[in-house]
Structures are given as structure tokens and as C-alpha cells.
Design a protein around this motif. Sequence first.
Motif, short mmCIF file in Angstrom:
data_model
loop_
_atom_site.label_atom_id
_atom_site.label_comp_id
_atom_site.label_asym_id
_atom_site.label_seq_id
_atom_site.Cartn_x
_atom_site.Cartn_y
_atom_site.Cartn_z
N LYS A 1 50.35 44.25 50.40
CA LYS A 1 51.34 45.24 50.84
C LYS A 1 52.57 45.22 49.92
O LYS A 1 53.00 46.27 49.42
N THR A 2 53.13 44.03 49.70
CA THR A 2 54.36 43.96 48.90
C THR A 2 54.10 44.40 47.47
O THR A 2 54.93 45.10 46.87
N THR A 3 52.96 44.02 46.92
CA THR A 3 52.61 44.43 45.56
C THR A 3 52.53 45.96 45.49
O THR A 3 53.05 46.58 44.56
N VAL B 1 60.10 35.39 51.40
CA VAL B 1 59.65 35.51 50.02
C VAL B 1 59.61 36.98 49.58
O VAL B 1 60.03 37.33 48.48
N ASP B 2 59.13 37.85 50.46
CA ASP B 2 58.97 39.26 50.08
C ASP B 2 60.32 39.89 49.71
O ASP B 2 60.41 40.67 48.75
N THR B 3 61.35 39.56 50.48
CA THR B 3 62.68 40.12 50.20
C THR B 3 63.16 39.63 48.83
O THR B 3 63.66 40.41 48.01
N ALA C 1 58.50 50.70 54.44
CA ALA C 1 58.61 49.55 55.32
C ALA C 1 57.32 48.75 55.33
O ALA C 1 56.22 49.33 55.38
N GLU C 2 57.47 47.43 55.26
CA GLU C 2 56.31 46.54 55.32
C GLU C 2 56.35 45.76 56.62
O GLU C 2 57.20 44.87 56.79
N PRO C 3 55.45 46.06 57.56
CA PRO C 3 55.45 45.29 58.80
C PRO C 3 54.81 43.92 58.60
O PRO C 3 54.14 43.67 57.60
N LEU D 1 49.79 31.84 51.61
CA LEU D 1 50.83 30.88 51.21
C LEU D 1 51.55 31.52 50.03
O LEU D 1 50.91 31.89 49.04
N LYS D 2 52.86 31.70 50.17
CA LYS D 2 53.59 32.32 49.06
C LYS D 2 54.90 31.57 48.85
O LYS D 2 55.54 31.13 49.82
N MET D 3 55.26 31.41 47.62
CA MET D 3 56.48 30.66 47.30
C MET D 3 57.20 31.36 46.15
O MET D 3 56.56 31.89 45.23
MG LIG Z 1 54.27 41.02 51.82
#
Ligand SMILES: [Mg+2]
Length: 381
Positions: free
Chosen positions: A26-28, A56-58, A101-103, A284-286
Amino acid sequence: MMSETEETVEQKARYIMIGGFLGAGKTTSIAKMAQMLTDQGLKVGLITNDQGNELVDTAMLRSRGFATEEIPGGCFCCRFNSLVDAAAKLNEETRPDVFIAEPVGSCTDLVATVTYPLRRMYGEDFRIAPLSVVVDPVRAARVFGLNEGGRFSEKVRYIYKKQLEEADVIVINKCDILEECDIAMLGNCLNEHFPNARIFEVSAREGKGLNSWFEHLWDTDQEARVAMDVDYEVYAEGEALLGWLNCTVQLSAETEFDANKALRVLCKRIQERLAEQEAEIAHLKMTFSPDGGIGDIAVVNLVRNDYVAELSQELDDTVKGGQLIINMRAEAAPEMLSETVEQGLKALKDRFPELASKVEHSEHFRPGKPEPTHRIADPVA
Ligand SMILES: [Mg+2]
Ligand SMILES: Nc1nc2c(ncn2[C@@H]2O[C@H](COP(=O)(O)OP(=O)(O)OP(=O)(O)O)[C@@H](O)[C@H]2O)c(=O)[nH]1
């Protein structure tokens, strides 16, 4: 792409929601869409959302220069007023032509709890695009029994399928990692299960197939129809099966170190430990943001236990310190996720003895039962 008359665009901002399960892309996709619209001279306002804090997304979207507001600590449907406030704040700052918007990736029932209330209460302000649901094809093939491999339990799969059931648009993402015949097989399967959804095949990372999807979102308004039924007990149990961990750690050293390598080491240790515990990773995202940096950050992601973690953004130079943000979602006890991070940081210390780490914020929990602010099942009733 912009076939709207300028007049309409001026009057009403477009509201685009890109949903889909954790780690689907989604974020990509949002970053690509935001860039494309910005290149066309339009103003975008992005809204991220998560059950925890320190997202992380923000960090990722802001690092690319997009105006981004976040709604932490609960999903859009349960914090509907915060969603409206976030849009208002973006409006004051940049007057976006488009809100994207990303839910939360474990959220469903978004049509009845977000878009229909928006339409009814703020229809004068927004034109609402069809709801997109992005899928990771490897994950989807496992959920629908087309392939073997690590799977979530039934109630988590209930959420996964409900997300797709309400989709106006299903986006099979990451087509770059699959053979064409596998994509076609998944496409047929999704088409059989969800015949009303329009299906697009894309690679958000490589920018393939995105134009026709984005054009569709720009040219079409979401159709009004009765929303699906959802069993909120099963939904709540599925949500609760997913353990959530967010933490922020300050890393510092006397001498410069390679933060890309540090992220890899940490990620590998966490991955090994989750595999030992048979805890299926959802995402898992960092991120690592160097002290005094001017936007460049390193980002690492892992979306399945049996996959290789990838650095989707790297730093060019070594650093002396910075802020590490960890967001982890897996089907596991939150306490175990917390111990796993502690062990990961220890492994990091073993590998980089000069590195000091200070945990600044840490939370781990199971998401509570979704309690939407509004629920409108029939938009014309
Ligand atoms: Mg995302
Ligand atoms: N191979 C490939 N990887 C992709 C593609 N799109 C996204 N990814 C990777 O998938 C991982 C997850 O991507 P995100 O965009 O963070 O996924 P998300 O749906 O926003 O995840 P959550 O916010 O945690 O629910 C990252 O490692 C991305 O680089 C794609 O088209 N191809």
C-alpha cells in the motif's frame, strides 16, 4: 490522466483509499501515486494510520517530501473524527487536490465505516474514488490454497477475505516476482471469488501497470451499493491474533557505522527467532533516520517468514547515530515480539560492540475489538 475539468477538481478534493493486508504494498503504491500526481502539478495530502504510535510509513512518506498526517493509536473506522481532522489539517497547510489514505492492513468494513459516512457527512467536500485493495500475490495464493507455505490461522484469513469482498478494485501487486502463468492463475481465482471487483496487475516497485489503475481511480466515483455483512466477533478475534509491536530506539557510536548493515543484522535475528517460534510474520518494517540528516533514511521490510528481508531504501554514507523505528506485526503473543526485539538489539551489540542503543518508546499489544464511530450499510437508505 487528468480528464476532470479543472472546475470540478477545484471544487472537490478527491479522496482515494488504498487498503489491503499488511505488507501488500500500500505505502509503496501510495508513494508512486503521490509522485505521479505531484509531477502533474497537483497537490497531494497523505494520511497514514496504525494501531500503534511512531509509524514507519509516516517516516517513509515524509522522507520523500509529501505532506503527510498520521492517525496513530487506532484505525480510521474507530477514529473517524481524527480522519476528518487530519484532512482538515492538510487542507489548512496545502489545500490538497487529492487525499490518499492508507488504512491499517488488518482493517476491513471500510466502505460502511469510512467511505459511506464520508460521503453522507462530507459529500460536499470530497469525491470518493473506488476502494482499492492491494494484494501480495504470494500471500494471496497461500490464503486461497493455490500454494503451500506459511499461513495465518482461519480468523486472520477471514479478515483477509473480507477485505477483498468489499473491494471495488483488486490490485495484484508485485507481479515482478511471479511468473505470468501464476499471476493469471491468481487472477482467475480472485475473479471467481469476487466477480464484481475490477482487477489490475501491477508492480508498484517497478512502476508497471500503475497508469491504468490510477486513471481508473481518478475517473471513477465509488458506486453506491449495500455494504457487505461482517461478523464483528470473528473480526475482533482475528485482529487480536495478530501481535503488534512499535518501538523507537536511539542508536549511537563513537565511530561511524554502516546503518544499512545494522538494519540487516537486526532484521535477520528477529526473523530467525520468529521462525523458531513458528510465528508467521505479516510485516516487519524498520527505518533508520540519521541524526541531523536532511531526509535520507534507510528502510528494511520483511513480509513473510520464508523470504529475504529487503532494504527498500539505503543510506549512501556511514553514520554516528540516529533513530531506529521498528513496526512489527505477526501472528504471535505481543510479549514474544518484545523479547524478540530485545534479542535482536543484543545481537546488534554483539556485531557492533561500539554501538549503544537506548529504547525511547516501546509498546506491544493485541489490537482491541473494532468499534466503528459510524456504520452505514446502505448509502441510499
Ligand atoms: Mg504501509
Ligand atoms: N517485489 C516487489 N516488492 C514490492 C512491490 N511493492 C512493494 N513491495 C515491497 O513489499 C514490502 C511491503 O511494502 P509496503 O508498501 O510497505 O506495504 P504496506 O501494504 O504499506 O504494508 P503495511 O503498511 O505494513 O500494511 C516492501 O518491502 C516493499 O518494497 C512490488 O511491486 N514488487
